[in-house]
Motif scaffolding. Structure first.
Motif, PDB file in Angstrom:
ATOM      1  N   VAL A 178       0.643  -1.048   0.232  1.00 16.57           N
ATOM      2  CA  VAL A 178       0.155   0.074  -0.201  1.00 16.57           C
ATOM      3  C   VAL A 178       0.454   1.192  -0.317  1.00 16.57           C
ATOM      4  N   LEU A 179       0.428   2.788  -0.371  1.00 14.02           N
ATOM      5  CA  LEU A 179       1.274   3.558  -0.948  1.00 14.02           C
ATOM      6  C   LEU A 179       1.055   4.263   0.192  1.00 14.02           C
ATOM      7  N   VAL A 180       1.997   4.963   0.671  1.00 10.13           N
ATOM      8  CA  VAL A 180       2.004   5.611   1.452  1.00 10.13           C
ATOM      9  C   VAL A 180       1.994   7.510   0.988  1.00 10.13           C
ATOM     10  N   PRO A 181       1.194   8.217   0.575  1.00  9.02           N
ATOM     11  CA  PRO A 181       1.204   9.154  -0.222  1.00  9.02           C
ATOM     12  C   PRO A 181       1.960  10.170   0.835  1.00  9.02           C
ATOM     13  N   GLU A 182       2.568  11.476  -0.478  1.00  7.85           N
ATOM     14  CA  GLU A 182       3.532  12.214   0.503  1.00  7.85           C
ATOM     15  C   GLU A 182       2.395  12.801   1.198  1.00  7.85           C
ATOM     16  N   SER A 183       1.063  13.695   0.801  1.00  8.33           N
ATOM     17  CA  SER A 183       0.277  14.734   1.492  1.00  8.33           C
ATOM     18  C   SER A 183      -0.853  13.766   1.613  1.00  8.33           C
ATOM     19  N   GLU A 184      -1.645  13.593   3.662  1.00  7.60           N
ATOM     20  CA  GLU A 184      -2.987  12.947   3.195  1.00  7.60           C
ATOM     21  C   GLU A 184      -4.128  13.494   2.225  1.00  7.60           C
ATOM     22  N   SER A 185      -4.160  15.048   2.068  1.00 10.77           N
ATOM     23  CA  SER A 185      -5.240  14.963   1.322  1.00 10.77           C
ATOM     24  C   SER A 185      -4.768  14.734  -0.692  1.00 10.77           C
ATOM     25  N   VAL A 186      -4.944  13.392  -1.012  1.00  6.57           N
ATOM     26  CA  VAL A 186      -5.023  13.894  -2.474  1.00  6.57           C
ATOM     27  C   VAL A 186      -6.190  12.938  -2.865  1.00  6.57           C
ATOM     28  N   SER A 187      -6.814  14.024  -3.882  1.00  9.53           N
ATOM     29  CA  SER A 187      -7.743  13.407  -4.386  1.00  9.53           C
ATOM     30  C   SER A 187      -8.150  12.954  -5.242  1.00  9.53           C
ATOM     31  N   GLU A 188      -9.922  12.321  -5.100  1.00 11.28           N
ATOM     32  CA  GLU A 188     -10.271  11.287  -6.226  1.00 11.28           C
ATOM     33  C   GLU A 188      -9.894  10.804  -7.777  1.00 11.28           C
ATOM     34  N   ASN A 189      -9.759  12.778  -8.160  1.00  4.63           N
ATOM     35  CA  ASN A 189      -9.577  12.560  -9.103  1.00  4.63           C
ATOM     36  C   ASN A 189      -8.242  12.732  -9.714  1.00  4.63           C
ATOM     37  N   ALA A 195       4.870   9.925  -3.630  1.00  6.43           N
ATOM     38  CA  ALA A 195       4.409   9.048  -2.320  1.00  6.43           C
ATOM     39  C   ALA A 195       5.593   9.092  -1.752  1.00  6.43           C
ATOM     40  N   ARG A 196       5.647   8.685  -0.444  1.00  5.98           N
ATOM     41  CA  ARG A 196       6.945   8.686   0.276  1.00  5.98           C
ATOM     42  C   ARG A 196       7.398   7.503   1.004  1.00  5.98           C
ATOM     43  N   SER A 197       6.829   7.089   0.227  1.00 10.30           N
ATOM     44  CA  SER A 197       6.840   5.672   0.793  1.00 10.30           C
ATOM     45  C   SER A 197       6.042   4.101   0.696  1.00 10.30           C
ATOM     46  N   PRO A 253      12.641   9.254  -6.077  1.00  6.22           N
ATOM     47  CA  PRO A 253      11.626   9.783  -5.492  1.00  6.22           C
ATOM     48  C   PRO A 253      10.407   8.993  -6.113  1.00  6.22           C
ATOM     49  N   LEU A 254       8.523   8.883  -5.442  1.00 13.35           N
ATOM     50  CA  LEU A 254       8.490   7.098  -6.190  1.00 13.35           C
ATOM     51  C   LEU A 254       6.505   8.267  -5.840  1.00 13.35           C
ATOM     52  N   TYR A 255       5.947   7.474  -7.319  1.00 15.08           N
ATOM     53  CA  TYR A 255       4.954   7.715  -7.412  1.00 15.08           C
ATOM     54  C   TYR A 255       3.793   6.972  -7.396  1.00 15.08           C
ATOM     55  N   GLY A 256       2.656   7.009  -7.718  1.00 13.32           N
ATOM     56  CA  GLY A 256       1.385   5.534  -7.430  1.00 13.32           C
ATOM     57  C   GLY A 256       0.728   5.958  -8.351  1.00 13.32           C
ATOM     58  N   VAL A 257       0.063   5.453  -9.679  1.00 12.70           N
ATOM     59  CA  VAL A 257      -0.151   5.887 -10.738  1.00 12.70           C
ATOM     60  C   VAL A 257      -1.735   4.987 -10.742  1.00 12.70           C
ATOM     61  N   ARG A 258      -2.781   5.747 -10.693  1.00 13.51           N
ATOM     62  CA  ARG A 258      -4.284   5.050 -10.796  1.00 13.51           C
ATOM     63  C   ARG A 258      -4.591   4.843 -12.358  1.00 13.51           C
ATOM     64  N   PHE A 259      -4.300   3.620 -12.522  1.00  9.15           N
ATOM     65  CA  PHE A 259      -4.472   3.672 -14.112  1.00  9.15           C
ATOM     66  C   PHE A 259      -6.116   3.324 -14.601  1.00  9.15           C
ATOM     67  N   ASP A 260      -5.730   3.553 -15.779  1.00  6.79           N
ATOM     68  CA  ASP A 260      -7.820   3.398 -16.417  1.00  6.79           C
ATOM     69  C   ASP A 260      -7.667   2.031 -17.238  1.00  6.79           C
ATOM     70  N   GLY A 261      -8.632   1.499 -16.422  1.00  2.00           N
ATOM     71  CA  GLY A 261      -8.459   0.205 -16.643  1.00  2.00           C
ATOM     72  C   GLY A 261      -8.946  -1.299 -15.606  1.00  2.00           C
ATOM     73  N   LYS A 262      -9.886  -2.220 -15.777  1.00  2.00           N
ATOM     74  CA  LYS A 262     -10.212  -3.188 -14.914  1.00  2.00           C
ATOM     75  C   LYS A 262      -8.768  -4.319 -14.924  1.00  2.00           C
ATOM     76  N   ARG A 263      -8.517  -4.067 -13.817  1.00  3.60           N
ATOM     77  CA  ARG A 263      -7.086  -5.905 -12.946  1.00  3.60           C
ATOM     78  C   ARG A 263      -7.795  -6.682 -12.355  1.00  3.60           C
ATOM     79  N   PHE A 264      -7.520  -7.380 -13.086  1.00 11.60           N
ATOM     80  CA  PHE A 264      -8.023  -9.024 -12.395  1.00 11.60           C
ATOM     81  C   PHE A 264      -6.839  -9.886 -12.400  1.00 11.60           C
ATOM     82  N   ASP A 265      -7.426 -11.023 -11.172  1.00 13.12           N
ATOM     83  CA  ASP A 265      -5.979 -11.065 -10.316  1.00 13.12           C
ATOM     84  C   ASP A 265      -6.391 -12.292 -10.623  1.00 13.12           C
ATOM     85  N   CYS A 266      -5.602 -12.328 -11.013  1.00 17.71           N
ATOM     86  CA  CYS A 266      -5.218 -13.948 -11.630  1.00 17.71           C
ATOM     87  C   CYS A 266      -4.561 -15.744 -11.117  1.00 17.71           C
TER      88      CYS A 266
END
Ligand code: UTP
Length: 287
Positions: A178-189, A195-197, A253-266
Motif C-alpha cells: 500500500v502506498l504512503v502518500p506524501e500529502s494526506e489530501s489526495v483527491s479522487e481525481n 508518495a513517501r513510501s 522519488p516514488l509515484y503511484g499511478v491510478r491507471f484506467d482499466g480493470k485489473r483481474f487477479d489471475c
C-alpha cells in the motif's frame, strides 16, 4: 536526474510456486495457464511490446522450460499446420516466438520471493530504468497499463519509481502493498500521486491509504542495491516492497499511478475465471 531514457526493458518474474492455484499449477507454471485463448504470460508480453519495450527478461523456475518453449519457434508444428491448410493458426503460433536477441532467461533455483527474482535480473537489466510485469495481474484497458505508467513518467519528467495502484476498500488492503502518500489530501481525481513510501500488507487500522499496488512497475536500477541486502520480509520471502521502501529512503522519488482499466487477479481461481469471462464477453460483443 534525467527522465530522458526511455523504458525499453521489462522483467517478468515467473518462478513462483503458484500455491493458490494448486493443483492446477503442480506441473505447469501459473503463468502458462490459459486466459481466454493464450497463456497468461503472453498477454503481459504483448502489453509490454505494445508499450514500447524492446528487451524482455524472464526469471524462470523449475517449470520454466515450457515457458521457453512457448516463446520459441516450433517449425514442426508450423509446418504441420501449413500442410493442413491452417495458415491462420500457423501464423499465430509463429507470432508467439520472440527474437532470441531480444530475450534473456535468468534462472531462480529456489523461490525465495518476488523481490529475490527481480534482483536476479540485475545484470541482464543493466543501468537503465526498467519495467516489471506480473502476468497474474491481467489488466483489461484501452491503453496498456504499462504504457500509462510510461506516460506518467514522461509527464513527471524525471526518473523515479512508478507503481500502478488501484483503490480498494479498507477491508481488502491487507492483501497488498500500500502506498504512503506524501500529502494526506489526495483527491479522487489525482492520477499520479507523489508518495513517501510503501508498506507491505498493512492491517486496515494501520493502512496509510487505500491505494494498493498491482503488478506493474517502473523501477530504477537503484532498487537492486536494496535487493542485494537480501532482507526477508512478510512470509519469510525477499519482498520487492521492502526494497522499494529502502530505495525511496535513499532519495529516489516514488509515484503511484491510478491507471484506467480493470485489473483481474489471475493468481487465484475466482479472479482467473472472472477474467476469462470478461474476455469472452468482450469477444462475443465484437462478433
Ligand atoms: P506471488 O506472490 O503471486 O507468488 O508472486 P506465487 O508463488 O507465484 O503464487 P502463490 O502466492 O504461491 O499462489 C508474484 C510474482 O512473482 C513471481 C511469481 O511467479 C509471480 O509472477 N515469483 C514469486 C518469482 O518469480 N519467484 C518467487 O520466489 C516468488
Amino acid at each position: 536526474m534525467s527522465g530522458g531514457t526511455e523504458v525499453r526493458v521489462a522483467v517478468f518474474p515467473v518462478a513462483g510456486r503458484g500455491t493458490r492455484m494448486l493443483p492446477a499449477t503442480k506441473a505447469l507454471a501459473k503463468e502458462l495457464l490459459p486466459l481466454y485463448d493464450r497463456p497468461l504470460l503472453q498477454w503481459s508480453v504483448e502489453e509490454a511490446l505494445a508499450s514500447g519495450v524492446e528487451r524482455l527478461i524472464f526469471v524462470i523456475g523449475e517449470n520454466g522450460s515450457a515457458i521457453r518453449k512457448h516463446f520459441s519457434r516450433d517449425l514442426a508444428l508450423e509446418q504441420a499446420l501449413e500442410s493442413a491448410g491452417k495458415h491462420e493458426l500457423a501464423m499465430q503460433v509463429r507470432a508467439c516466438a520472440l527474437p532470441e536477441d531480444k530475450v534473456a532467461w535468468v534462472v531462480q533455483d529456489s523461490p525465495l520471493g518476488f523481490g529475490h527474482a527481480v534482483g536476479l535480473a540485475a545484470e541482464a537489466v543493466g543501468d537503465n530504468s526498467f519495467a516489471v510485469l506480473l502476468p497474474d495481474d491481467f489488466v483489461l484497458a484501452q491503453i496498456p497499463c504499462l504504457a500509462q505508467l510510461i506516460e506518467a513518467r514522461r509527464t513527471v519528467g524525471g526518473d523515479g519509481i512508478f507503481l500502478a495502484v488501484e483503490q480498494h476498500p479498507l477491508g481488502e488492503v491487507s492483501a497488498y502493498g500500500v502506498l504512503v502518500p506524501e500529502s494526506e489530501s489526495v483527491s479522487e481525481n489525482d492520477k499520479v500521486i507523489t508518495a513517501r513510501s510503501v508498506v507491505e500488507k498493512p492491517t486496515p487500522e494501520t493502512a496509510p491509504s487505500q491505494d494498493c499496488i498491482i503488478g506493474r512497475y517502473i523501477l530504477t536500477p537503484r532498487v537492486f542495491e536494496a535487493l542485494r541486502a537480501g532482507q526477508r520480509g512478510v512470509g519469510g520471502e525477499i519482498q520487492l516492497t521492502d526494497a522499494l521502501a529502502v530505495t525511496v529512503d535513499s532519495g529516489v522519488p516514488l509515484y503511484g499511478v491510478r491507471f484506467d482499466g480493470k485489473r483481474f487477479d489471475c493468481g487465484q481461481t475466482n479472479g482467473w475465471l472472472t477474467a476469462n469471462r470478461a474476455l469472452a464477453d468482450a469477444h462475443s460483443s465484437q462478433e
